[in-house]
Every structure is written in C-alpha cells, then in structure tokens.
Scaffold this active site. Structure first.
Site, PDB file in Angstrom:
ATOM      1  N   HIS A 196       1.703  -2.888  -5.130  1.00 42.31           N
ATOM      2  CA  HIS A 196       1.394  -4.238  -4.669  1.00 42.31           C
ATOM      3  C   HIS A 196       0.213  -4.762  -5.491  1.00 42.31           C
ATOM      4  O   HIS A 196      -0.765  -4.041  -5.714  1.00 42.31           O
ATOM      5  CB  HIS A 196       1.046  -4.228  -3.174  1.00 42.31           C
ATOM      6  CG  HIS A 196       0.874  -5.616  -2.639  1.00 42.31           C
ATOM      7  ND1 HIS A 196       1.944  -6.410  -2.297  1.00 42.31           N
ATOM      8  CD2 HIS A 196      -0.241  -6.363  -2.438  1.00 42.31           C
ATOM      9  CE1 HIS A 196       1.501  -7.588  -1.897  1.00 42.31           C
ATOM     10  NE2 HIS A 196       0.174  -7.581  -1.974  1.00 42.31           N
ATOM     11  N   GLY A 199      10.679  -6.837 -14.491  1.00 41.49           N
ATOM     12  CA  GLY A 199      10.807  -5.405 -14.745  1.00 41.49           C
ATOM     13  C   GLY A 199       9.814  -4.848 -15.738  1.00 41.49           C
ATOM     14  O   GLY A 199      10.089  -3.834 -16.374  1.00 41.49           O
ATOM     15  N   LEU A 258      12.652  -6.194   2.288  1.00 42.16           N
ATOM     16  CA  LEU A 258      12.120  -5.145   3.159  1.00 42.16           C
ATOM     17  C   LEU A 258      13.082  -3.951   3.120  1.00 42.16           C
ATOM     18  O   LEU A 258      14.308  -4.129   3.090  1.00 42.16           O
ATOM     19  CB  LEU A 258      12.033  -5.702   4.582  1.00 42.16           C
ATOM     20  CG  LEU A 258      11.241  -4.887   5.595  1.00 42.16           C
ATOM     21  CD1 LEU A 258       9.774  -4.793   5.191  1.00 42.16           C
ATOM     22  CD2 LEU A 258      11.365  -5.515   6.981  1.00 42.16           C
ATOM     23  N   ILE A 259      12.532  -2.744   3.142  1.00 38.88           N
ATOM     24  CA  ILE A 259      13.378  -1.540   3.094  1.00 38.88           C
ATOM     25  C   ILE A 259      13.846  -1.205   4.518  1.00 38.88           C
ATOM     26  O   ILE A 259      13.016  -1.005   5.410  1.00 38.88           O
ATOM     27  CB  ILE A 259      12.586  -0.360   2.477  1.00 38.88           C
ATOM     28  CG1 ILE A 259      12.146  -0.712   1.045  1.00 38.88           C
ATOM     29  CG2 ILE A 259      13.412   0.918   2.481  1.00 38.88           C
ATOM     30  CD1 ILE A 259      13.267  -1.061   0.085  1.00 38.88           C
ATOM     31  N   ASP A 293       4.176  -3.724   3.091  1.00 38.82           N
ATOM     32  CA  ASP A 293       2.830  -3.388   2.578  1.00 38.82           C
ATOM     33  C   ASP A 293       1.954  -2.631   3.564  1.00 38.82           C
ATOM     34  O   ASP A 293       0.727  -2.738   3.509  1.00 38.82           O
ATOM     35  CB  ASP A 293       2.102  -4.673   2.117  1.00 38.82           C
ATOM     36  CG  ASP A 293       2.899  -5.448   1.088  1.00 38.82           C
ATOM     37  OD1 ASP A 293       3.553  -4.812   0.251  1.00 38.82           O
ATOM     38  OD2 ASP A 293       2.868  -6.693   1.133  1.00 38.82           O
ATOM     39  N   LEU A 302      11.764  -7.265  -3.708  1.00 41.24           N
ATOM     40  CA  LEU A 302      11.261  -8.225  -2.718  1.00 41.24           C
ATOM     41  C   LEU A 302      11.892  -8.123  -1.328  1.00 41.24           C
ATOM     42  O   LEU A 302      11.471  -8.823  -0.419  1.00 41.24           O
ATOM     43  CB  LEU A 302      11.416  -9.650  -3.265  1.00 41.24           C
ATOM     44  CG  LEU A 302      10.639  -9.865  -4.572  1.00 41.24           C
ATOM     45  CD1 LEU A 302      10.741 -11.312  -5.033  1.00 41.24           C
ATOM     46  CD2 LEU A 302       9.179  -9.461  -4.437  1.00 41.24           C
ATOM     47  N   GLU A 305      -1.534  -2.156 -13.368  1.00 44.29           N
ATOM     48  CA  GLU A 305      -0.250  -1.613 -12.896  1.00 44.29           C
ATOM     49  C   GLU A 305       0.389  -0.744 -13.965  1.00 44.29           C
ATOM     50  O   GLU A 305       0.824   0.381 -13.702  1.00 44.29           O
ATOM     51  CB  GLU A 305       0.697  -2.755 -12.518  1.00 44.29           C
ATOM     52  CG  GLU A 305       0.221  -3.547 -11.325  1.00 44.29           C
ATOM     53  CD  GLU A 305       1.261  -4.529 -10.804  1.00 44.29           C
ATOM     54  OE1 GLU A 305       1.292  -4.728  -9.590  1.00 44.29           O
ATOM     55  OE2 GLU A 305       2.027  -5.095 -11.597  1.00 44.29           O
TER      56      GLU A 305
END
Ligand code: GAR
Length: 189
Positions: free
Chosen positions: A104, A12, A87-88, A145, A85, A174
């Site tokens: 990513h 996080g 998949l939506i 992605d 991690l 990031e």
C-alpha cells in the site's frame, strides 16, 4: 519451489520488478499473473516475460471459489497483490492464510481503506501537509488494508512536492523493497 501468483489491476511496475528479481532465483518463481481487467498493461508484461495469465470476472471471483482450482492447477502457494483493487474474498484469505501479501502506498493506518489507492492516496497526503509518507507491506485479511504490518519504509514530503512527485518517491521505495520482503517471507516460513 515457491510459486507466486501476482494479482494486479493496472500498470504493473511492481509486478515487473518482482518478475525480474526472481527470474534467476533457485527456489522462487513467478508462475502466474491474475488481473481483473482484460486490458490491464500488466497482462502485456506477462506475455513479454512468458508468464501465464488469467483474467477474473467479478461475480465468479466473489460468488464461487473456482479460482482455488485454477491456482491449484498452477501449484501456487503464495499470492502477491501489486496494485490489485478488489477486496479479497474470505475463501481466498482462508485458503492462503498468512500467504497473501499486499503493498500500500502510504504509512498505514494512514490513508488506507476502501477507495484509497494510487494517486488518491498521494493527493490525500499532499492535502494533509504531512511531512512524511511511505509504503506499507502487510498481510491480507478480509478488510481493505487492515492485515498485520510486515514492513514500512518512509520518505520525506517537502513543501516543493506535488502529488506526482510524492507518487514517484513512494514508487521508488516500492520497487526497492517489495521483491526483497517477498523473498524474506518465503525463505523464512
Ligand atoms: C502501487 O503504488 C501500489 O502501492 C498501489 O497501486 C500501485 C500499483 O502500481 N496499491 C494500492 O493503492 C492498493 N490500495 P503498479 O501497477 O505500477 O505496480
């Protein structure tokens, strides 16, 4: 007021940067942390910052759309994936069309797709002998992605780098860019 839910599975560090960035923001608030792991450190962060959190279970996440009611009850209108991690599922992609963003740790389309996360990405970059890597912030669709790219930033990979130093350089990017890009997206849509 824009109300963000951050979905995260791990440490996080991005979630923390985003929370801090928006702490005093007049129109954007991190309202909820969602995790798929009951012991993810990101949940302790939520507690530390007084943010509500939710742990989701795989079958319920994939086979029902109960999560939509929960997000509605928190008035969430934007979802940030910060090291999440799973998949939506399509019900979520459709309910939040154009309002789910992912980060990513590579220059997509390189080193993306199922199974490519965290150190695995940096190890692949290291093995490839590529001379640059970076970050990609992109819209989320039903494929890992593959949503349209919003922003990329690059850093050099030198012969002295290891997967660990590559990861450090990429995380700096990031942390530098993700909160700002989220803010731009929310304030221009
Ligand atoms: C980040 O580097 C993010 O780009 C990556 O997970 C890390 C989470 O770190 N995401 C992926 O690899 C998604 N495929 P954090 O928990 O310290 O923010």
């Amino acid at each position: 007021m824009h109300k963000i839910a951050i979905f995260a599975s791990g440490r996080g560090s991005n979630a923390e940067k985003i929370i801090k960035y928006f702490q005093q923001h007049p129109t954007i608030k991190v309202q909820l942390i969602v995790s798929n792991k009951a012991d993810a450190p990101v949940l302790q962060l939520a507690e530390k910052f007084g943010i509500s959190s939710l742990v989701i279970h795989k079958a319920r996440f994939l086979q029902t759309n109960d999560l939509l009611d929960e997000l509605e009850s928190f008035k969430i209108n934007f979802i940030v994936l910060a090291g999440f991690l799973w998949l939506i599922p399509s019900y979520l992609v459709h309910a939040f069309s154009g309002r789910i963003v992912n980060i990513h740790p590579s220059l997509l389309p390189k080193y993306g797709g199922k199974g490519m996360y965290g150190m695995k990405v940096h190890e692949a970059v290291f093995e490839s002998k590529d001379q640059e890597t970076g970050i990609t912030i992109h819209h989320v669709n039903e494929h890992y992605d593959e949503g349209s790219i919003i922003f990329q930033a690059k850093c050099a990979v030198t012969p002295l780098d290891t997967p660990v130093t590559i990861a450090q350089k990429v995380q700096l990017l990031e942390h530098q860019y993700f909160p700002v890009i989220i803010e731009n997206m929310l304030l221009t849509t």
